[in-house]
Design an enzyme around this catalytic site. Structure first.
Site, PDB file in Angstrom:
ATOM      1  N   HIS A 364      -3.842  -2.757   5.062  1.00  0.00           N
ATOM      2  CA  HIS A 364      -4.206  -1.340   5.098  1.00  0.00           C
ATOM      3  C   HIS A 364      -3.361  -0.604   6.133  1.00  0.00           C
ATOM      4  O   HIS A 364      -2.949   0.538   5.902  1.00  0.00           O
ATOM      5  CB  HIS A 364      -5.692  -1.177   5.419  1.00  0.00           C
ATOM      6  CG  HIS A 364      -6.216   0.183   5.093  1.00  0.00           C
ATOM      7  ND1 HIS A 364      -6.594   1.085   6.063  1.00  0.00           N
ATOM      8  CD2 HIS A 364      -6.424   0.808   3.905  1.00  0.00           C
ATOM      9  CE1 HIS A 364      -7.014   2.194   5.502  1.00  0.00           C
ATOM     10  NE2 HIS A 364      -6.923   2.052   4.188  1.00  0.00           N
ATOM     11  N   CYS A 365      -3.069  -1.250   7.229  1.00  0.00           N
ATOM     12  CA  CYS A 365      -2.298  -0.618   8.297  1.00  0.00           C
ATOM     13  C   CYS A 365      -0.881  -0.239   7.857  1.00  0.00           C
ATOM     14  O   CYS A 365      -0.322   0.740   8.343  1.00  0.00           O
ATOM     15  CB  CYS A 365      -2.205  -1.548   9.506  1.00  0.00           C
ATOM     16  SG  CYS A 365      -3.776  -1.937  10.292  1.00  0.00           S
TER      17      CYS A 365
END
Length: 379
Positions: A364-365
């Site tokens: 997600h980062c």
């Protein structure tokens, strides 16, 4: 393309007044943006395998949607293209974009795309997709961020999108507002989750002097968040100081997965238990209780004496696939099973992230979703 850096927009010109909102991640994507890894300092001693992890990520994402890959030079593009070719990625499904970055965590440095549902395609009407350009200062922790901070403006210019750069007045001084994408998660209908540790702590303080009410007003004005749920602390090892995308995520409009640590001796046990209770007591924008599903934490991942922020909550939802970080842990299959049940219309795939998380972030980062936006209504 229009830009509203200066002056501060009037109330009628704010994104929320024009009908814009931050969409949920499971809404249709036009593309996913990533930045090809280039900063060896993000993975000291482990940089070698990282490009192959990225290639595997792109291989799955490109089957789901277009992948726009930031590269800093022609040489970097050729290296990335070679890795993708060897990994079996269809080159017609990816697009290389030349823009030099400091680091590759686009969830935080990239733009937040907002969508406008009341789109009729009429002349002069606001476009269905625009973007919000929050200031990025490397989590108020690192010095290398000026290139990353320019990324949203670059994307707005490239795509011809309307762009807002939020400002607020603190102690009679007008300031750009710092906010990272990993600090918030939304259900797309007006409810947003964040943490007190990230936004309200005086450690790694992004916006000195900005209080809870000030944040809630900005989140309402620019992201359409009519309800903000405040959790407490994030997990050990998180250098962002409390990002929510490692602890709790919406998986549909009324359901949240919340990380839990069963080991009472683990320092994550107490904070995650408190967050779980806050979510169980919370309601959404329509005053309805949330459905809260527990998501396990992997056993601690330690490298070179450092506890790393390994979490299954750092998954990414694409159009037809959900990518989930895995850690060679027996709980990998448990987490994958839980998320597969929650995303029945998508293929849930584990991505080996033991090397990747040494960069203190995972799937997600490093991704930023660009929404498709609503189709113009008839009539």
């Amino acid at each position: 393309m229009s830009s509203t850096d200066e002056p501060t927009p009037s109330p009628a010109e704010l994104p929320s007044s024009l009908g814009y909102r931050l969409p949920a991640e499971w809404e249709p994507h036009e593309a996913t943006w990533i930045a090809w890894p280039r900063n060896k300092e993000d993975w000291p001693g482990k940089f070698g395998p990282i490009r192959w992890v990225y290639a595997e990520i792109v291989r799955y994402l490109s089957r789901s949607e277009r992948v726009r890959i930031l590269v800093g030079s022609g040489k970097a593009e050729r290296r990335a293209a070679d890795a993708l070719e060897k990994s079996g990625v269809d080159p017609d499904r990816v697009e290389f974009v030349r823009h030099r970055t400091d680091r590759g965590w686009l969830r935080d440095s990239g733009p937040m795309f907002v969508v406008r549902d009341r789109s009729h395609g009429a002349e002069g009407e606001p476009p269905p997709v625009a973007l919000v350009d929050w200031k990025f200062n490397a989590w108020a922790k690192y010095d290398n961020w000026t290139r990353d901070n320019r990324l949203p403006r670059f994307v707005a210019d490239r795509l011809g999108m309307t762009r807002w750069a939020p400002r607020t007045t603190i102690e009679q001084e007008s300031r750009r507002v710092v906010l990272e994408g990993g600090a918030v998660d939304v259900n797309g209908l007006g409810t947003l989750i964040t943490t007190e540790e990230c936004l309200l702590s005086h450690e790694q303080e992004r916006n000195p002097g900005l209080d809870r009410a000030g944040y809630e007003q900005l989140l309402r004005d620019y992201l359409g968040a009519s309800k903000v749920i405040w959790l407490g602390r994030g997990i050990v090892g998180d250098d962002t100081h409390g990002h929510v995308d490692d602890i709790a995520r919406f998986v549909d409009e009324t359901t949240v997965v919340a990380c839990v640590e069963e080991n009472e001796g683990d320092p994550n046990h107490g904070p995650l238990r408190e967050n779980l209770e806050r979510l169980r007591e919370a309601t959404d924008q329509d005053h309805r209780p949330l459905r809260v599903v527990e998501l396990p934490m992997p056993a601690p991942v330690v490298f070179d004496g450092q506890r790393i922020p390994a979490s299954y909550a750092n998954f990414y939802v694409a159009n037809s696939v959900v990518l989930v970080p895995t850690f060679n842990d027996p709980k990998d299959r448990v987490a994958l099973g839980i998320l597969a049940d929650l995303f029945p219309g998508r293929v849930v795939v584990g991505i080996h992230a033991v090397e990747l998380v040494w960069g203190l972030g995972t799937l997600h980062c490093l991704t930023r979703d660009q929404p498709k936006g609503p189709e113009p209504s008839a009539g």
